[in-house]
Design an enzyme around this catalytic site. Structure first.
Site, PDB file in Angstrom:
ATOM      1  N   THR A  77       3.379  21.800  -1.866  1.00 33.00           N
ATOM      2  CA  THR A  77       2.626  20.816  -1.104  1.00 33.00           C
ATOM      3  C   THR A  77       1.146  20.930  -1.436  1.00 33.00           C
ATOM      4  O   THR A  77       0.754  21.680  -2.330  1.00 33.00           O
ATOM      5  CB  THR A  77       2.950  20.924   0.407  1.00 33.00           C
ATOM      6  OG1 THR A  77       2.349  19.816   1.078  1.00 33.00           O
ATOM      7  CG2 THR A  77       2.448  22.211   1.020  1.00 33.00           C
ATOM      8  N   LYS A 124       0.385  20.217  -5.867  1.00 35.30           N
ATOM      9  CA  LYS A 124       1.423  19.398  -6.509  1.00 35.30           C
ATOM     10  C   LYS A 124       1.106  19.025  -7.960  1.00 35.30           C
ATOM     11  O   LYS A 124       2.018  18.827  -8.754  1.00 35.30           O
ATOM     12  CB  LYS A 124       1.620  18.108  -5.720  1.00 35.30           C
ATOM     13  CG  LYS A 124       2.361  18.280  -4.421  1.00 35.30           C
ATOM     14  CD  LYS A 124       2.560  16.924  -3.782  1.00 35.30           C
ATOM     15  CE  LYS A 124       3.401  17.041  -2.530  1.00 35.30           C
ATOM     16  NZ  LYS A 124       3.719  15.733  -1.979  1.00 35.30           N
ATOM     17  N   ASN A 142       6.910  18.299  -6.457  1.00 38.59           N
ATOM     18  CA  ASN A 142       7.044  18.808  -5.083  1.00 38.59           C
ATOM     19  C   ASN A 142       8.258  19.724  -4.933  1.00 38.59           C
ATOM     20  O   ASN A 142       8.470  20.286  -3.864  1.00 38.59           O
ATOM     21  CB  ASN A 142       7.098  17.665  -4.058  1.00 38.59           C
ATOM     22  CG  ASN A 142       8.443  17.000  -4.012  1.00 38.59           C
ATOM     23  OD1 ASN A 142       9.160  16.960  -5.023  1.00 38.59           O
ATOM     24  ND2 ASN A 142       8.820  16.494  -2.861  1.00 38.59           N
ATOM     25  N   ASP A 183       9.381  12.848  -3.970  1.00 36.89           N
ATOM     26  CA  ASP A 183       8.647  12.008  -3.009  1.00 36.89           C
ATOM     27  C   ASP A 183       9.012  10.526  -3.159  1.00 36.89           C
ATOM     28  O   ASP A 183       9.180   9.823  -2.162  1.00 36.89           O
ATOM     29  CB  ASP A 183       7.132  12.162  -3.207  1.00 36.89           C
ATOM     30  CG  ASP A 183       6.608  13.478  -2.665  1.00 36.89           C
ATOM     31  OD1 ASP A 183       7.193  14.007  -1.695  1.00 36.89           O
ATOM     32  OD2 ASP A 183       5.601  13.980  -3.197  1.00 36.89           O
ATOM     33  N   GLY A 190      -2.734   3.548  -0.763  1.00 37.35           N
ATOM     34  CA  GLY A 190      -2.915   4.942  -1.174  1.00 37.35           C
ATOM     35  C   GLY A 190      -2.372   5.210  -2.565  1.00 37.35           C
ATOM     36  O   GLY A 190      -1.263   4.795  -2.899  1.00 37.35           O
ATOM     37  N   ALA A 191      -3.209   5.873  -3.380  1.00 38.55           N
ATOM     38  CA  ALA A 191      -2.805   6.217  -4.741  1.00 38.55           C
ATOM     39  C   ALA A 191      -3.017   7.714  -4.981  1.00 38.55           C
ATOM     40  O   ALA A 191      -3.327   8.143  -6.085  1.00 38.55           O
ATOM     41  CB  ALA A 191      -3.597   5.391  -5.749  1.00 38.55           C
ATOM     42  N   ILE A 203       3.970   7.119   6.024  1.00 39.19           N
ATOM     43  CA  ILE A 203       4.485   8.426   5.592  1.00 39.19           C
ATOM     44  C   ILE A 203       3.816   9.577   6.338  1.00 39.19           C
ATOM     45  O   ILE A 203       4.220  10.720   6.210  1.00 39.19           O
ATOM     46  CB  ILE A 203       4.414   8.632   4.062  1.00 39.19           C
ATOM     47  CG1 ILE A 203       2.982   8.826   3.579  1.00 39.19           C
ATOM     48  CG2 ILE A 203       5.101   7.514   3.313  1.00 39.19           C
ATOM     49  CD1 ILE A 203       2.942   9.529   2.239  1.00 39.19           C
ATOM     50  N   TYR A 209       3.494  11.924   9.346  1.00 38.85           N
ATOM     51  CA  TYR A 209       4.482  12.246  10.382  1.00 38.85           C
ATOM     52  C   TYR A 209       3.902  13.025  11.562  1.00 38.85           C
ATOM     53  O   TYR A 209       4.622  13.442  12.468  1.00 38.85           O
ATOM     54  CB  TYR A 209       5.718  12.945   9.807  1.00 38.85           C
ATOM     55  CG  TYR A 209       5.536  14.371   9.346  1.00 38.85           C
ATOM     56  CD1 TYR A 209       5.292  14.645   8.018  1.00 38.85           C
ATOM     57  CD2 TYR A 209       5.638  15.439  10.233  1.00 38.85           C
ATOM     58  CE1 TYR A 209       5.150  15.946   7.575  1.00 38.85           C
ATOM     59  CE2 TYR A 209       5.493  16.758   9.804  1.00 38.85           C
ATOM     60  CZ  TYR A 209       5.246  17.001   8.474  1.00 38.85           C
ATOM     61  OH  TYR A 209       5.115  18.288   8.036  1.00 38.85           O
TER      62      TYR A 209
HETATM   63  P1  ATR Z   1      -1.145  12.998  -0.593  1.00 33.17           P
HETATM   64  O1  ATR Z   1      -0.584  14.091  -1.455  1.00 33.17           O
HETATM   65  O2  ATR Z   1      -0.729  13.097   0.854  1.00 33.17           O
HETATM   66  O3  ATR Z   1      -0.924  11.641  -1.156  1.00 33.17           O
HETATM   67  P2  ATR Z   1      -3.878  12.930  -1.539  1.00 33.17           P
HETATM   68  O4  ATR Z   1      -3.392  13.040  -2.932  1.00 33.17           O
HETATM   69  O5  ATR Z   1      -5.059  13.738  -1.116  1.00 33.17           O
HETATM   70  O6  ATR Z   1      -2.730  13.280  -0.510  1.00 33.17           O
HETATM   71  O7  ATR Z   1      -4.166  11.385  -1.241  1.00 33.17           O
HETATM   72  C1  ATR Z   1      -4.759  10.941  -0.078  1.00 33.17           C
HETATM   73  C2  ATR Z   1      -4.803   9.416  -0.099  1.00 33.17           C
HETATM   74  O8  ATR Z   1      -5.403   8.964   1.118  1.00 33.17           O
HETATM   75  C3  ATR Z   1      -5.640   8.828  -1.220  1.00 33.17           C
HETATM   76  O9  ATR Z   1      -5.095   7.585  -1.589  1.00 33.17           O
HETATM   77  C4  ATR Z   1      -7.005   8.667  -0.533  1.00 33.17           C
HETATM   78  O10 ATR Z   1      -7.853   7.702  -1.139  1.00 33.17           O
HETATM   79  P3  ATR Z   1      -8.843   8.124  -2.376  1.00 33.17           P
HETATM   80  O11 ATR Z   1      -7.974   8.158  -3.595  1.00 33.17           O
HETATM   81  O12 ATR Z   1      -9.859   7.062  -2.412  1.00 33.17           O
HETATM   82  O13 ATR Z   1      -9.398   9.472  -2.003  1.00 33.17           O
HETATM   83  C5  ATR Z   1      -6.554   8.183   0.812  1.00 33.17           C
HETATM   84  N1  ATR Z   1      -7.558   8.371   1.855  1.00 33.17           N
HETATM   85  C6  ATR Z   1      -7.936   9.528   2.432  1.00 33.17           C
HETATM   86  N2  ATR Z   1      -8.861   9.302   3.383  1.00 33.17           N
HETATM   87  C7  ATR Z   1      -9.078   7.957   3.397  1.00 33.17           C
HETATM   88  C8  ATR Z   1      -9.928   7.100   4.156  1.00 33.17           C
HETATM   89  N3  ATR Z   1     -10.763   7.578   5.097  1.00 33.17           N
HETATM   90  N4  ATR Z   1      -9.883   5.768   3.899  1.00 33.17           N
HETATM   91  C9  ATR Z   1      -9.060   5.281   2.952  1.00 33.17           C
HETATM   92  N5  ATR Z   1      -8.224   6.041   2.208  1.00 33.17           N
HETATM   93  C10 ATR Z   1      -8.236   7.370   2.423  1.00 33.17           C
END
Ligand code: ATR
Length: 272
Positions: free
Chosen positions: A64, A68, A89, A104, A127-128, A212, A214
């Site tokens: 996690t 990852k 993962n 995932d 989200g990416a 996603i 939880y």
């Molecule tokens: P995970 O493994 O859970 O996907 P991550 O890789 O850290 O965690 O990704 C977090 C996601 O939440 C990303 O898409 C992030 O956007 P950025 O790529 O711009 O960082 C998004 N995210 C986190 N905080 C955010 C916020 N305040 N507003 C919009 N998007 C957010």
């Protein structure tokens, strides 16, 4: 009973202390009479931890945040998905060789399929990050997918999977929500906070809303979606289906997801 033949599985990440995975997997080992235990490891030094997995013959791992992506370089082989997504993962120790998988995407797909048709549908993915990438990869094969991300570049990078990537802005949200059949929140917005990535006025009754996140189980997004009359799917289903795929990779057993959900909910209540 724990004895000299007990196999060890675990979760590595930082922090891991709030994870529900140990509760779920230990309940499954018991239920299927598998002589194994599952522990959570709070890891600072990833490379040493992976060497330790090999040295001690640990049978498998979940991975996690924040490891990852970083773990890829320490593994011996990768599944096609893990390689394409660039994120792992699940690790299987096959006779001393560590093989990386990503469950995932398939976990999200199975969670969705439990409640709705996915094939040919219009999916708006927010989200990416790690999870977003995996979901984009898997869903792009059977649905029409638009990804919106705060950092536009990361959304654009996913266009290699055949999805459309754009900036997460209010205008794009409004525009694509009126197009979408299904919206998925794969950002961390709403995790242990009462913010939502979508203004309530953009939601409409015939949308399927899958979060996603939880924790909490009913995020602000899901509560507002429920109030509007949307079909809602919570992040525990995602955790369960991706965990079920990991369990199948380790043991060959396709576990009972209803049982997993009951155990996870019991575990959640105990930890509060
Ligand atoms: P995970 O493994 O859970 O996907 P991550 O890789 O850290 O965690 O990704 C977090 C996601 O939440 C990303 O898409 C992030 O956007 P950025 O790529 O711009 O960082 C998004 N995210 C986190 N905080 C955010 C916020 N305040 N507003 C919009 N998007 C957010």
């Amino acid at each position: 009973m724990i004895n000299a033949k007990t196999r060890l599985y675990g979760l590595i990440g930082k922090p891991v202390e709030h994870s529900l995975s140990p509760v779920i997997h230990n309940a499954l080992f018991k239920r299927y009479n598998i002589n194994a235990v599952y522990l959570a490891f709070d890891v600072d030094d990833l490379e040493s931890a992976v060497k330790g997995v090999k040295a001690l013959g640990i049978s498998g791992l979940n991975v996690t945040m924040p490891y990852k992506e970083q773990i890829l370089e320490f593994l011996d082989e990768l599944s096609e998905e893990a390689r394409a997504i660039g994120s792992v993962n699940t690790v299987v120790n096959r006779e001393g060789k560590l093989i990386g998988y990503n469950t995932d995407g398939i976990g999200a797909l199975k969670a969705l399929k439990r409640f709705t048709e996915v094939e040919g549908k219009r999916v708006l993915l927010l989200g990416a990050g790690g999870a977003g990438k995996a979901i984009a990869y898997t869903l792009s094969r059977l649905a029409r997918v638009v990804v919106l991300n705060r950092t536009e570049r990361k959304a654009k990078e996913l266009e290699k999977f055949g999805v459309k990537g754009e900036k997460l802005s209010k205008e794009n949200l409004k525009r694509y929500l009126s197009w979408a059949d299904i919206v998925i929140n794969a950002t961390s917005l709403g995790m242990n906070e009462d913010r939502s990535p979508i203004p309530k006025e953009f939601l409409r009754e015939n949308l399927v809303v899958f979060d996603i996140v939880y924790s909490p189980l009913e995020t602000n997004l899901l509560r507002e979606a429920r109030e509007v009359g949307c079909l809602t799917i919570d992040g525990l289903w995602m955790l369960i289906y991706q965990g079920a795929e990991s369990f199948r990779l380790w043991t060959g057993v396709k576990p009972d997801v209803e049982f997993m959900r009951r155990e996870a909910l019991k575990g959640e209540r105990r930890s509060i």
